[in-house]
Design an enzyme around this catalytic site. Structure first.
Site, PDB file in Angstrom:
ATOM      1  N   GLU A 155      -1.156  -1.558  -4.563  1.00  0.00           N
ATOM      2  CA  GLU A 155      -2.159  -0.481  -4.468  1.00  0.00           C
ATOM      3  C   GLU A 155      -1.536   0.808  -5.270  1.00  0.00           C
ATOM      4  OE1 GLU A 155      -4.688   1.033  -0.943  1.00  0.00           O
ATOM      5  OE2 GLU A 155      -3.023   2.154  -1.181  1.00  0.00           O
ATOM      6  N   LYS A 184       0.852  -1.183  -0.022  1.00  0.00           N
ATOM      7  CA  LYS A 184       0.047  -0.062   0.014  1.00  0.00           C
ATOM      8  C   LYS A 184       0.902   1.229   0.181  1.00  0.00           C
ATOM      9  CE  LYS A 184      -3.986  -0.543   1.821  1.00  0.00           C
ATOM     10  NZ  LYS A 184      -5.144  -0.716   3.024  1.00  0.00           N
TER      11      LYS A 184
END
Length: 281
Positions: free
Chosen positions: A197, A168
């Site tokens: 992500e 992320k």
């Protein structure tokens, strides 16, 4: 992506924990005071609304341990209408009424998740996209809630942080770049699937070039999602996440993404109303 079966003793442990919390070391004072010892009843778990059933496989092992006779009328994953019979149970009335609320809490909650998942699945039917859950689950109920998603026709994301890597934004910042973060994961955990992500098309390109197995398209609108899918060109699977609504689901799915990740399936699903109707055994 893997789905996660229920362990054989999972439901019994879950109901036992719920009863421990409900009784708090005491007894059901109302049932003990109003119902003669040895009194027997038959109870029918009946839907008060239409939806998709989930949780029978969760509650039945615990009910079998507490009552004499437990007979399901439907299976998890079945679509039901208002007034449909789900389960018939017979046994000691005090025991039945003591377990009633814990059983209903689980059945209503899990069936609500399955019902909401079914709406999302219906919304994207025929597009090739799948509806997937997230880790936004109730602490202690993740396995049951992910089971309910499967009952509604959805598929599961990772069960735990050890199942697969999800890089992320903060991981990218700490590692220095997407490419560096992917390299670090593969060096430490070779062979582990890795999702990245991405907030921008530039990040999507970098993740695809670096060989990410899956790319999460974070809060991208329909047009940008379509551009991202074309940019990836089948090199990675793609997953749309963030800002999704049922009204937009089909349009997003038509861009060619592989998955729509919907946290609301588990953190915001309204319950499916189910009740217990009691009669003499």
């Amino acid at each position: 992506m893997s789905n996660h079966p229920l362990p054989a003793d999972y439901g019994a442990r879950l109901l036992r924990d719920a009863l421990t919390e409900d009784l708090d070391g005491g007894v059901d004072v109302t049932s003990v005071a109003t119902i003669p010892a040895g009194h027997r009843s038959t109870g029918r778990f009946v839907t008060r609304d239409a939806g998709i059933v989930a949780g029978l496989a969760v509650v039945m092992p615990g009910l079998v341990a507490e009552l004499d006779d437990v007979v399901p009328a439907v299976q998890d994953g079945c679509r039901v209408e208002r007034g449909d019979l789900l389960l018939t149970v017979s046994g000691d009335t005090r025991v039945l009424l003591t377990v009633e609320r814990s059983v209903l809490n689980l059945l209503c909650h899990l069936s609500g998740i399955a019902t909401l998942t079914g709406r999302w699945v219906d919304a994207v039917a025929g597009t090739g996209a799948e509806i997937r859950d997230t880790r936004k689950t109730t602490p202690g109920l993740r396995r049951a809630e992910k089971y309910a998603v499967r009952c509604g026709g959805g598929t599961n994301h990772r069960m735990s942080l050890s199942d697969e890597a999800l890089i992320k934004d903060n991981h990218i910042v700490a590692a220095g770049s997407i490419t560096a973060a992917l390299a670090a994961v593969r060096a430490r955990f070779p062979g582990l699937a890795c999702e990245v992500e991405c907030d921008t098309l530039a990040q999507v390109a970098e993740a695809a070039d670096a060989g990410a197995e899956m790319i999460l398209l974070d809060n991208m609108d329909v047009v940008t999602t379509g551009e991202a899918v074309r940019l990836v060109g089948g090199r990675s699977r793609t997953e749309s996440s963030g800002g999704l609504t049922l009204e937009l689901a089909r349009e997003i799915a038509m861009t060619g993404v592989d998955y729509l990740a919907v946290g609301a399936l588990t953190h915001s699903a309204p319950v499916l109303d189910i009740g217990l109707d009691l009669g003499n055994a």
